[in-house]
Design a protein around this motif. Structure first.
Motif, PDB file in Angstrom:
ATOM      1  N   GLU A   1       2.585  35.901 -54.590  1.00 61.64           N
ATOM      2  CA  GLU A   1       1.038  35.437 -54.000  1.00 61.64           C
ATOM      3  C   GLU A   1       0.495  33.949 -55.198  1.00 61.64           C
ATOM      4  N   CYS A   2       0.715  33.231 -54.374  1.00 61.34           N
ATOM      5  CA  CYS A   2       0.456  31.840 -54.943  1.00 61.34           C
ATOM      6  C   CYS A   2      -0.710  31.374 -55.054  1.00 61.34           C
ATOM      7  N   GLY A   3      -1.894  32.608 -54.768  1.00 58.39           N
ATOM      8  CA  GLY A   3      -3.451  31.929 -53.588  1.00 58.39           C
ATOM      9  C   GLY A   3      -3.569  30.604 -53.518  1.00 58.39           C
ATOM     10  N   GLU A   4      -2.942  30.139 -53.497  1.00 55.05           N
ATOM     11  CA  GLU A   4      -3.322  28.357 -52.525  1.00 55.05           C
ATOM     12  C   GLU A   4      -2.717  28.117 -51.392  1.00 55.05           C
ATOM     13  N   CYS A   5      -1.841  29.125 -51.124  1.00 51.50           N
ATOM     14  CA  CYS A   5      -1.442  28.784 -49.561  1.00 51.50           C
ATOM     15  C   CYS A   5      -2.496  28.685 -48.465  1.00 51.50           C
ATOM     16  N   GLU A   6      -1.908  28.522 -47.122  1.00 46.38           N
ATOM     17  CA  GLU A   6      -2.873  28.767 -46.209  1.00 46.38           C
ATOM     18  C   GLU A   6      -3.071  30.019 -45.687  1.00 46.38           C
ATOM     19  N   ASN A   7      -1.925  30.737 -45.751  1.00 42.26           N
ATOM     20  CA  ASN A   7      -2.199  32.668 -45.964  1.00 42.26           C
ATOM     21  C   ASN A   7      -2.876  32.955 -46.960  1.00 42.26           C
ATOM     22  N   CYS A   8      -2.065  32.486 -47.973  1.00 46.15           N
ATOM     23  CA  CYS A   8      -2.662  33.419 -49.932  1.00 46.15           C
ATOM     24  C   CYS A   8      -4.422  33.265 -48.939  1.00 46.15           C
ATOM     25  N   VAL A   9      -4.926  31.950 -48.839  1.00 48.92           N
ATOM     26  CA  VAL A   9      -6.608  32.019 -48.844  1.00 48.92           C
ATOM     27  C   VAL A   9      -7.306  32.634 -47.358  1.00 48.92           C
TER      28      VAL A   9
ATOM     29  N   MET B   1       0.943  37.645 -46.025  1.00 52.54           N
ATOM     30  CA  MET B   1       2.501  37.415 -45.866  1.00 52.54           C
ATOM     31  C   MET B   1       2.381  35.391 -47.084  1.00 52.54           C
ATOM     32  N   CYS B   2       2.325  34.860 -47.793  1.00 54.87           N
ATOM     33  CA  CYS B   2       2.161  33.756 -48.955  1.00 54.87           C
ATOM     34  C   CYS B   2       3.228  33.131 -48.935  1.00 54.87           C
ATOM     35  N   MET B   3       2.849  31.611 -48.036  1.00 51.98           N
ATOM     36  CA  MET B   3       4.356  31.181 -47.230  1.00 51.98           C
ATOM     37  C   MET B   3       4.752  30.316 -48.692  1.00 51.98           C
ATOM     38  N   ARG B   4       4.381  30.154 -50.336  1.00 57.26           N
ATOM     39  CA  ARG B   4       5.110  29.667 -51.678  1.00 57.26           C
ATOM     40  C   ARG B   4       6.570  30.328 -51.688  1.00 57.26           C
ATOM     41  N   TYR B   5       5.841  32.109 -52.179  1.00 60.13           N
ATOM     42  CA  TYR B   5       6.485  33.378 -52.161  1.00 60.13           C
ATOM     43  C   TYR B   5       6.737  33.927 -51.451  1.00 60.13           C
TER      44      TYR B   5
END
Ligand SMILES: NC(=O)c1ccc[n+]([C@@H]2O[C@H](COP(=O)([O-])OP(=O)(O)OC[C@H]3O[C@@H](n4cnc5c(N)ncnc54)[C@H](O)[C@@H]3O)[C@@H](O)[C@H]2O)c1
Ligand SMILES: [Zn+2]
Ligand SMILES: [Zn+2]
Length: 374
Positions: free
Chosen positions: A97-105, A111-115
């Motif tokens: 959970e990067c907390g910043e990508c489109e999916n995290c917000v 489904m976090c796009m970075r991790y």
């Protein structure tokens, strides 16, 4: 005394090819790179997905070090790790959970796009930290919990309270949380609603437990194993159906019989049996029912009946839609406070040296979870 820069030689369970089961081997575990953490595993457990992975489903990569449920203690950290330190107790999470990508917000997905969910069996930099007799070994997702030591990226590990019951911590690292989250986050079950859970393994029992927390009043469980009735009741199931007792009627009809012919608000397919997806869809209310697909099966393609889709929603769920930082910590706190009857899941225990017995044990009627002690 081990140095953080040393390769560790230890025991680990390895699967060499499709259908070959697992063998305990001497493995080498490299030190963690910059953003990585080496974990000394304390205990692990078996999820049905591990069985599928040793059968080459849905990805075929060998040699494979299975195991994605577990709990361990941080042995060493890479120089850029900021959120964990040596001695922390951690569980793996296969989505970050990067907390910043489109999916995290977004509230809609975990489904976090970075991790993201790693599917190549390797670390994020495309290499592996485990080898056996000089051969590189793949992970299940981002980890290999049936090894005495494993390395994972810090973004795929979550710190838990050190007083947590170790077996319970292992259960919430995949199966139970997946079901629980599917009711809580993916379906967002409404208070006073009705639902049916197909298959009462750890995933299905988690779905029952999540639905109970959300205030569902009719919670139907379906399993071909009669022993699952008591287990379902322990987590909040109100009605049980064993389809073997009604060979002349499809399960969707049996669910309608229990709901004045209307069907339920939600259904959860937790078996990974393709035909059950249609049953799950058709057991929900016409026009507004939601069926959540959680199980993973051996068939590559699934046929869905057109009529079953009449106004209904079919939605997939990975890790129950739980965001590891924002949501899993809530479940970990419940687990630590013993708010959930997680002891009900722990039916078998073996040492790592007897791991080859784990798959056989999991087929026993009374088995929910096999705990693997390091
Ligand atoms: N989507 C995800 O993120 C995710 C995560 C974890 C597990 N899974 C998948 O969820 C599924 C369940 O995992 P588990 O560890 O709980 O499995 P499990 O093996 O512990 O339990 C499976 C249960 O299904 C029952 N069952 C089998 N066939 C049935 C049928 N035709 N009708 C009714 N019941 C039937 C069995 O009796 C058993 O109780 C697996 O397919 C697994 O791969 C998905
Ligand atoms: Zn993200
Ligand atoms: Zn799993």
């Amino acid at each position: 005394m081990l140095s953080r820069s040393q390769v560790i030689t230890c025991k680990g369970a390895i699967c060499w090819g499709i259908g070959e089961g697992v063998k305990v081997e001497e493995i080498q575990v490299e030190p963690p790179k910059a953003s990585e953490v080496r974990v000394k595993m304390l205990c692990a457990s078996l999820c049905h997905t591990d069985i599928l992975r040793t059968q080459g489903v849905p990805f075929s990569m060998f040699p494979l070090a299975p195991g994605h449920e577990g709990v361990g203690v941080v042995e060493s950290i890479g120089e850029k790790v900021t959120n964990l330190k040596e001695g922390d107790i951690v569980i793996p999470t296969y989505i970050g959970e990067c907390g910043e990508c489109e999916n995290c917000v977004s509230e809609e997905t975990n489904m976090c796009m970075r991790y993201h969910l790693p599917v190549n069996g390797l670390m994020p930099d495309g290499t592996s930290r485990i080898s056996v007799r000089g051969q590189k070994v793949c992970h299940v997702f981002n980890c290999s919990t049936w090894c005495e030591y494993m390395v994972s990226d810090e973004n795929y590990l979550m710190k838990v309270d050190p007083s947590i019951d170790l077996a319970h911590a292992s259960f919430i690292s995949c199966g139970f949380s997946t079901g629980f989250g599917a009711a809580w986050k993916t379906a967002q079950v409404q208070s006073g609603s009705s639902l049916v859970v197909f298959s009462l393994g750890a995933v299905g029992l988690g779905a029952i437990s999540g639905a109970k927390m959300m205030g569902a009043t009719k919670i139907i469980g379906i399993d071909i194993n009669e022993k699952k009735k008591k287990k379902g009741e322990a987590f909040g199931m109100t009605h049980f159906i064993n389809p073997k007792d009604y060979s002349h009627k499809p399960s969707s009809q049996l669910v309608k019989d229990l709901t004045s012919g209307l069907g339920v608000d939600y259904s959860f397919e937790c078996a990974g049996v393709a035909s059950l997806l249609n049953q799950a869809l058709e057991s929900t209310k016409v026009g507004k029912g939601k069926a959540i697909a959680i199980g993973v099966g051996t068939e590559e393609l699934v046929k869905i009946n057109w009529f079953g889709l009449f106004g209904r929603t079919l939605k997939g769920s990975i890790f129950g839609g739980l965001k590891p930082k924002s949501d899993l910590s809530f479940l970990a706190a419940k687990c630590k406070n013993k708010d959930l009857p997680l002891d009900e899941l722990q039916t078998h225990e073996i040492p790592l040296t007897e791991i080859s017995k784990a798959f056989e044990l999991s087929k026993q009627e009374g088995c929910i979870k096999v705990i693997i002690k390091m």
